[in-house]
Write a protein that holds these residues in place. Structure first.
Motif, PDB file in Angstrom:
ATOM      1  N   ALA A   1       0.818  -1.212   0.000  1.00 37.91           N
ATOM      2  CA  ALA A   1       0.000   0.000   0.000  1.00 37.91           C
ATOM      3  C   ALA A   1       0.852   1.264   0.000  1.00 37.91           C
ATOM      4  O   ALA A   1       0.323   2.365  -0.060  1.00 37.91           O
ATOM      5  N   VAL A   2       2.182   1.093   0.081  1.00 46.02           N
ATOM      6  CA  VAL A   2       3.051   2.274   0.052  1.00 46.02           C
ATOM      7  C   VAL A   2       3.315   2.635  -1.409  1.00 46.02           C
ATOM      8  O   VAL A   2       3.937   1.849  -2.129  1.00 46.02           O
ATOM      9  N   PRO A   3       2.832   3.791  -1.865  1.00 47.13           N
ATOM     10  CA  PRO A   3       3.022   4.147  -3.274  1.00 47.13           C
ATOM     11  C   PRO A   3       4.503   4.331  -3.598  1.00 47.13           C
ATOM     12  O   PRO A   3       5.258   4.820  -2.767  1.00 47.13           O
ATOM     13  N   GLY A   4       4.886   3.908  -4.777  1.00 47.83           N
ATOM     14  CA  GLY A   4       6.244   4.172  -5.243  1.00 47.83           C
ATOM     15  C   GLY A   4       7.251   3.114  -4.859  1.00 47.83           C
ATOM     16  O   GLY A   4       8.404   3.202  -5.244  1.00 47.83           O
ATOM     17  N   LEU A   5       6.832   2.086  -4.107  1.00 47.12           N
ATOM     18  CA  LEU A   5       7.767   1.020  -3.753  1.00 47.12           C
ATOM     19  C   LEU A   5       7.735  -0.041  -4.842  1.00 47.12           C
ATOM     20  O   LEU A   5       6.679  -0.589  -5.141  1.00 47.12           O
ATOM     21  N   SER A   6       8.880  -0.329  -5.416  1.00 44.01           N
ATOM     22  CA  SER A   6       8.912  -1.360  -6.453  1.00 44.01           C
ATOM     23  C   SER A   6       8.776  -2.732  -5.796  1.00 44.01           C
ATOM     24  O   SER A   6       8.977  -2.887  -4.602  1.00 44.01           O
ATOM     25  N   THR A   7       8.449  -3.710  -6.607  1.00 41.97           N
ATOM     26  CA  THR A   7       8.299  -5.078  -6.102  1.00 41.97           C
ATOM     27  C   THR A   7       9.595  -5.540  -5.453  1.00 41.97           C
ATOM     28  O   THR A   7       9.596  -6.188  -4.411  1.00 41.97           O
ATOM     29  N   GLU A   8      10.711  -5.165  -6.090  1.00 44.59           N
ATOM     30  CA  GLU A   8      12.008  -5.572  -5.551  1.00 44.59           C
ATOM     31  C   GLU A   8      12.224  -5.005  -4.146  1.00 44.59           C
ATOM     32  O   GLU A   8      12.670  -5.695  -3.238  1.00 44.59           O
ATOM     33  N   MET A   9      11.878  -3.717  -3.991  1.00 37.08           N
ATOM     34  CA  MET A   9      12.054  -3.083  -2.679  1.00 37.08           C
ATOM     35  C   MET A   9      11.161  -3.749  -1.645  1.00 37.08           C
ATOM     36  O   MET A   9      11.568  -3.978  -0.506  1.00 37.08           O
TER      37      MET A   9
END
Lengths: 584, 424
Positions: free
Chosen positions: A539-547
């Motif tokens: 739900a945190v916008p801008g976090l890539s799948t990798e992160m």
């Protein structure tokens, strides 16, 4: 109260009794965990496979060193066992980095194994709420998503918290040439069932390896031909507690080295090496754990040092530090005979490698508690570390927090600015390991402030606050704090010599410490910004799948912790920060 | 989500062939409808006549509509592709500003919204913005070099060198007494660190990405009525500043971006530096002029050549009136070829200060970090106390690790264990 040695060590069974904390394992981690939990007031049961082996030094007979010595002093400042046992057993003292600043001096002693073991056992007997039994834990009793107890072959012990300090015994397998044995140490059985259960719980378990050199019969060593390394002329002790008893007599160590002949023998023996023939799959370290590794990786060196360390005053066993090996017996015989001064030397026990299970420490939080199974704590080699001192320090953290869990006390947490213990725990639980984790001063960003000599100033007050410190040390600490206050005012009379030096060193590095203070302040501010739990990261916008994957593995709780998770980018930190701000 | 609706030109500064005006926020659709009458289907470009609220046509523009959250900003977004003239852009901006709930975007606000709404991550935000704004040849080169990793390669090279140097020190600390280390213990690391320091210092002396993007700051300065505004207009070839024969007409700073022969300039006309003025507004203008002149790459000094600031290019601005002795260059706004000569002189200086000796340019933020590293490295070499030297090197490696997105400690440990045979 009288909890007599006889009854404690008599291996009696306590059927279905409730303990606040059960500690599995009687090594350096287990004993510190049990003692720390007991100091905080917990009723503790320590279960070990062999009571006579409690406090055993399975590998080299020394305690301390650079970085490791810092840990010993910190454990001592928190009233742990290790430094006092080291002082009781010290038969050789060496202050490493003596010519450098106090911040990196490394107190190291050679210990008489028997004296060390008996000191640890004697110290444990002074804990009225600690019981020790001899048994093998075959499983954890898990119910309602938490740990409720432990099963041995014949009994079940109810508890609120369990500390696993099983060392190399979890799925332990020994290698020597083409020989294979199941075990955690030579002649001691592994904990197989426990390992299977942990795997079945879906915990991330992988393999690591370590090794040990052959033990030599000191009576067959030609000491006269070898360079002697005497004990330090100046006397010093590991513990901050003043000693009443005298140190044991001091012995010298000796130095020899391998030569081209030794290296030829090793190369010829590599065909039956479990390391090089691929039998061991556990991850190997970047540093050189075995002589075959040194010869293989640094083929240009014409020799490698071997330190001959006596194992005790009335023990003729000698530990040849520097030639850990898992080559075959025949190769080990030839190798020893090729070394100057050891031509006629007999091997008492052959060296071997151990491969064992460890738990990815990223599945732990900073209390060394498992994220997914409340009540389960882990300390020592099971967390991917190596070394007695690393194990002891984790044992203390796990034990103190297991007690907190059971008794609803405040958790005992040390951050990176508080001490090497904090650095190590933070590294382990956020970064995980790819090789056995060894304490190095290079890992401590606040190295100038975290000195072995000021561990008492840094930590004992915190220990007192957490009720981790017993009366004897509380009194000593009070007196020494008064001396520090006087010394800082320039009144040096009736001030202990070590305190005088500590206060002088403080002044010397003051300008650099001020600069670091702002770094610490920033770290602690970011420590107040919460990171969502793994299940909410999407739900945190801008976090890539990798992160998200990286953060899920390490589960940082704060932005400061997230900043130290490997591979987490500034962009991801910004996204977390923005999210925290938006949801605040 | 930001309640306000914002707008701005998003494709570099005019003048350009096409200027893309973006409107983002809850009222973006309504705003576009107010200007175009009828919105096209989402994501289809349609040609529309934009009109102000009195119905007067402003431009024939391509209109694109992106409903949120699947837009670049994550909000309702409208793009108006305008003919790039300054007047057109200004008129459309004016019409938008008159609508309720709309305001001009702050610098970087679109990107921030995109970031807040999770449409991009921070590194994308930085690279994207630069590509969008890269106007000239050397900027494109800087942007490409960064994206192809010329900067990254240099940073990695330094990281390796500093890790090796630190490994020497750290090995001697953490492995005191091991023979492999004793062999390496001297000041062997000094030369390596000095080399990195010098290379970093050379990079710090280069123009930054921002400087390459924004252009060379050229400030026209001099006493009132020296002909600054006339020259400014002549250089731009249009009437941008109000020019009157009265001293003190230009009360504030007037700025124009212009590209000549591939070099970007920010040309600034300032208030005359008259002393003893009592007009408050004029005083503020003069103050601003002074500040600007302090930051200028090139000052064009119009006035008494003997009173020119150090390093200024002395311009005889009224060559047609014969007041030009002791000047570097003589110009007359009435002779176009004299203005061209001035531009050539500027280009010559401009090339010097905007020329990259390598294909690497730093951003301002990176520049600060690298300057700090230069400082730390210099100090570490001078340090007699090994622990303090190690500490300075550590802070420098940490900064470098920050730029590279690498763990500096791990990099050093790799170097340490790769180089020394350590561990018993």
């Amino acid at each position: 109260m009288r909890c007599s040695a006889a009854s404690v060590l008599a291996s009696e069974l306590f059927h279905v009794k409730h303990y606040d904390v059960v500690v599995v394992g009687g090594g350096h981690a287990g004993t510190e965990a049990a003692a720390a939990a007991a100091r905080r007031g917990a009723a503790v049961l320590l279960i070990t496979q062999r009571i006579d082996q409690i406090g055993v030094m399975s590998c080299n007979p020394s305690i301390g060193g650079v970085g490791k010595g810092h840990l010993v002093r910190e454990v001592d400042a928190l009233d742990g066992l290790m430094a006092r046992a080291a002082d009781d057993a010290a038969i050789h003292h060496r202050m490493l980095n003596r010519s450098k600043g106090l911040a990196v001096q490394g107190p190291r002693i050679q210990a008489d194994r028997r004296l060390y073991r008996s000191s640890i056992q004697a110290q444990l007997r002074t804990y009225p709420t600690l019981r020790v039994i001899e048994d093998e834990v075959v499983g954890l009793d898990i119910g309602s998503g938490r740990v409720r107890g432990v099963h041995t072959e014949g009994a079940t012990f109810e508890t609120t918290a369990v500390v696993l300090a099983t060392g190399t015994f979890l799925g332990g397998r020994l290698f020597r040439g083409t020989e294979r044995l199941d075990g955690g140490r030579i002649d001691e059985a592994p904990s197989k069932h426990l390992s299977d259960q942990l795997r079945s719980l879906g915990l991330p378990i992988a393999r690591l390896k370590t090794g040990t050199p052959p033990r030599l019969d000191g009576r067959t060593i030609d000491w006269a031909r070898l360079e002697r390394q005497p004990s330090d002329a100046e006397t010093w002790q590991m513990s901050f507690l003043p000693r009443e008893t005298l140190s044991p007599p001091q012995l010298a160590c000796a130095i020899t080295r391998t030569g081209e002949l030794s290296h030829d023998i090793i190369r010829a023996g590599l065909t039956d090496s479990p390391l090089f023939a691929g039998a061991i799959t556990g991850g190997g370290p970047r540093y050189c754990p075995s002589i075959e590794d040194k010869v293989h990786r640094f083929g240009d060196r014409d020799g490698h040092q071997v330190f001959l360390e006596p194992e005790g005053l009335d023990d003729h066993t000698v530990y040849p530090n520097g030639i850990s090996t898992s080559l075959s017996r025949e190769t080990q015989d030839r190798l020893i005979a090729s070394i100057a001064g050891l031509e006629q030397t007999e091997i008492i026990t052959y060296g071997y490698a151990v491969e064992y299970d460890y738990l990815d420490p990223r599945s732990l939080d900073h209390r060394l508690a498992l994220h997914v199974l409340p009540g389960l704590f882990c300390a020592g080699q099971i967390n991917g570390s190596t070394g007695y001192e690393e194990a002891a320090a984790q044992g203390l953290v796990a034990g103190a927090n297991a007690a907190a869990h059971a008794l609803s006390l405040d958790p005992f947490l040390l951050d990176r600015a508080a001490g090497y213990i904090g650095v190590m725990v933070d590294d382990l639980v956020l970064q995980g390991v790819s090789e056995p984790y060894r304490m190095l001063t290079a890992r401590a960003e606040y190295r100038l402030a975290l000195r072995p000599d000021n561990a008492e100033s840094r930590l004992t007050g915190r220990g007192v606050q957490a009720e981790l410190v017993r009366e004897l040390r509380r009194g000593s600490y009070r007196r020494r704090q008064e001396m520090r206050a006087r010394a800082r005012d320039g009144q040096m009379e009736h001030v202990d010599a070590d305190i005088r030096r500590e206060v002088e060193e403080d002044a010397r590095y003051a300008p650099y410490l001020e600069r670091q203070a702002s770094e610490v302040a920033r770290m602690r501010t970011d420590g107040d910004i919460a990171v969502p739990p793994p299940e909410l990261l999407h739900a945190v916008p801008g976090l890539s799948t990798e992160m998200i994957e990286r953060l899920r593995a390490a589960r940082p709780k704060t932005l400061d912790q997230a900043s130290r998770v490997r591979g987490v980018t500034p962009a991801a930190l910004s996204a977390l920060w923005l999210h925290a701000r938006k949801t605040a | 989500m930001g309640a306000e609706t914002i707008f701005a030109v998003s494709s570099g500064s005019p003048p350009a062939a096409i200027a893309v005006m973006r409107v983002s926020g809850p009222r973006a659709m309504a705003a576009a409808a107010a200007l175009t009458g009828r919105l096209p289907s989402p994501r289809f470009a349609s040609l529309r006549t934009l009109r102000d609220r009195d119905g007067a046509p402003l431009d024939r523009a391509l209109v694109l509509v992106f409903p949120g959250p699947d837009s670049a900003t994550g909000e309702d977004l409208v793009e108006l592709h305008l003919h790039g003239g300054r007047a057109v852009v200004a008129a459309v901006a004016d019409a938008l500003a008159r609508l309720d709930g709309l305001r001009l975007a702050l610098p970087g606000e679109f990107t921030r919204r995109a970031l807040t709404n999770g449409r991009i991550d921070l590194t994308q935000a930085e690279g994207l913005a630069d590509l969008l704004e890269a106007e000239t040849e050397s900027q494109r080169r800087a942007a490409l070099a960064a994206s192809e990793g010329a900067l990254g390669a240099a940073l990695s090279r330094w990281m390796r060198a500093l890790s090796d140097a630190a490994a020497l020190i750290e090995a001697s600390i953490d492995y005191d007494g091991e023979e492999d280390v004793i062999a390496g213990r001297d000041d062997a690391w000094h030369a390596a660190v000095a080399l990195v320091r010098d290379q970093m210092a050379a990079l710090v002396a280069q123009p930054t990405v921002e400087r390459l993007r924004d252009g060379l700051l050229v400030v026209l300065a001099g006493p009132p009525n020296a002909g600054k505004s006339s020259l400014f207009n002549a250089m731009l070839g249009r009437e941008a500043a109000i020019v009157t024969p009265l001293a003190g007409t230009t009360r504030d700073v007037i700025e124009a971006s212009v590209t000549r022969a591939g070099i970007p300039y920010r040309l600034c006309d300032t208030a005359g530096l008259a002393e003893g003025t009592t007009d408050v507004v004029e005083q503020i203008g003069i103050e601003r002029a002074r500040t600007l002149a302090g930051r200028a790459d090139i000052i064009l000094w119009l006035g008494d050549p003997d009173r020119a600031p150090v390093g200024a290019m002395r311009v005889g601005a009224k060559a047609d009136l014969g007041e030009t002795s002791g000047c570097d260059v003589e110009v007359s706004v009435f002779r176009a070829e004299s203005i061209d000569v001035l531009w050539e002189l500027l280009a010559e200086r401009g090339r010097r200060s905007l020329t990259l000796t390598s294909d690497i340019a730093l951003r301002e933020g990176q520049l600060m970090a690298v300057s700090q590293m230069v400082h730390l490295l210099a100090h570490s070499i001078q340090q007699a106390d090994l622990l303090v030297a190690a500490e300075q090197l550590r802070v420098a490696r940490q900064l470098l690790g920050g730029l590279l997105g690498q763990d500096a400690t791990e990099a050093m440990l790799d170097a340490l264990f790769g180089r020394f045979c350590l561990g018993k």
